[in-house]
Structures are given as structure tokens and as C-alpha cells.
Motif scaffolding. Sequence first.
Motif, PDB file in Angstrom:
ATOM      1  N   GLN A   1     -12.514  10.186   2.473  1.00 32.86           N
ATOM      2  CA  GLN A   1     -11.591   9.902   1.381  1.00 32.86           C
ATOM      3  C   GLN A   1     -10.263   9.459   1.982  1.00 32.86           C
ATOM      4  OE1 GLN A   1     -10.500  13.142  -1.241  1.00 32.86           O
ATOM      5  NE2 GLN A   1      -9.987  11.706  -2.871  1.00 32.86           N
ATOM      6  N   CYS A   2      -9.741   8.364   1.451  1.00 33.00           N
ATOM      7  CA  CYS A   2      -8.481   7.807   1.949  1.00 33.00           C
ATOM      8  C   CYS A   2      -7.317   8.717   1.551  1.00 33.00           C
ATOM      9  CB  CYS A   2      -8.266   6.407   1.389  1.00 33.00           C
ATOM     10  SG  CYS A   2      -6.712   5.657   1.932  1.00 33.00           S
ATOM     11  N   GLU A   3      -6.464   9.045   2.534  1.00 36.66           N
ATOM     12  CA  GLU A   3      -5.290   9.867   2.263  1.00 36.66           C
ATOM     13  C   GLU A   3      -4.249   9.111   1.440  1.00 36.66           C
ATOM     14  OE1 GLU A   3      -4.729  12.977   5.844  1.00 36.66           O
ATOM     15  OE2 GLU A   3      -4.380  10.887   6.421  1.00 36.66           O
ATOM     16  N   SER A   4      -4.278   7.780   1.518  1.00 29.61           N
ATOM     17  CA  SER A   4      -3.271   6.977   0.814  1.00 29.61           C
ATOM     18  C   SER A   4      -3.666   6.670  -0.635  1.00 29.61           C
ATOM     19  CB  SER A   4      -3.020   5.663   1.552  1.00 29.61           C
ATOM     20  OG  SER A   4      -2.560   5.908   2.855  1.00 29.61           O
ATOM     21  N   CYS A   5      -4.846   6.092  -0.828  1.00 31.55           N
ATOM     22  CA  CYS A   5      -5.222   5.638  -2.178  1.00 31.55           C
ATOM     23  C   CYS A   5      -6.256   6.530  -2.860  1.00 31.55           C
ATOM     24  CB  CYS A   5      -5.709   4.187  -2.139  1.00 31.55           C
ATOM     25  SG  CYS A   5      -7.322   3.959  -1.350  1.00 31.55           S
ATOM     26  N   GLY A   6      -6.866   7.468  -2.122  1.00 31.78           N
ATOM     27  CA  GLY A   6      -7.817   8.393  -2.710  1.00 31.78           C
ATOM     28  C   GLY A   6      -9.240   7.880  -2.820  1.00 31.78           C
ATOM     29  N   ARG A   7      -9.478   6.649  -2.423  1.00 29.11           N
ATOM     30  CA  ARG A   7     -10.816   6.064  -2.532  1.00 29.11           C
ATOM     31  C   ARG A   7     -11.783   6.748  -1.564  1.00 29.11           C
ATOM     32  NH1 ARG A   7     -12.904   0.101  -0.744  1.00 29.11           N
ATOM     33  NH2 ARG A   7     -15.025   0.412  -1.479  1.00 29.11           N
ATOM     34  N   TYR A   8     -13.042   6.908  -2.027  1.00 27.78           N
ATOM     35  CA  TYR A   8     -14.114   7.394  -1.159  1.00 27.78           C
ATOM     36  C   TYR A   8     -14.821   6.196  -0.556  1.00 27.78           C
ATOM     37  CZ  TYR A   8     -13.566  12.032  -3.166  1.00 27.78           C
ATOM     38  OH  TYR A   8     -13.074  13.258  -3.541  1.00 27.78           O
TER      39      TYR A   8
END
Length: 115
Positions: free
Chosen positions: A71-78
Amino acid sequence: MHELPLTEEIVRLAGNEAKEQKGRVKTIELVLGTDSGFVGESVQMYFDVISQGTLCEGAKLVVVPVQPQLQCESCGRYFRRKPFSFACPSCGGNGVPTEIGREFYIKSLELELPD
């Protein structure tokens, strides 16, 4: 070898449900994350042996693999990690490990019930 006690538990749980419903197990759908530490082929091998003489004998074991995701720490995308990279394909942010890909559970049981 650590698949043995888990496979015994799968047969026990499925068999108990079949006994309660007065039927037989026809299909077990098992969700298995590829990072769970368990090998689907080993579970299948143990299932084929352990299920003999139980209400699960002859049942089909369907293993549904789940690939790990970050999971991206910046945008939250998996997203699935590319080799040698933890970068998010959307924004380039840093991906961190999640629990996705570590699953191990019975998703469904199909029983054969008497008419």
C-alpha cells in the motif's frame, strides 16, 4: 510439514459442518496467500490422505491463491510490487507491506445433502 495440522483442522471443520447438516462435503474453497508460509500442493497432498474415511473423502479442494500487495504511503493505493522496486505505479510513493497475500481460510463449503 506445518501444513499437516492445518489440513487436519480443515477436514475437522468441514466434516463437522457436513455432519451437522447430515450430508457430505463436496467442495472446499480455500483462500491461500502466497506469503502465508503454506504451500497449496502440500495442503492438497495432506487433504487427499487425511480425508479418507471422513465426510470429506472424495471432496474437491479448490485453492484460491492471493498475491501479496503493498500500500502506497502517499496515495493509499494497493499494488503488486515489481521486482527490485517498492514504488507506487500511480504516484511513485513508497509502498509498505500489508496483510494481503498472507491469508489462509476456508472461503466456502459445498455440501451434498440428502433429499
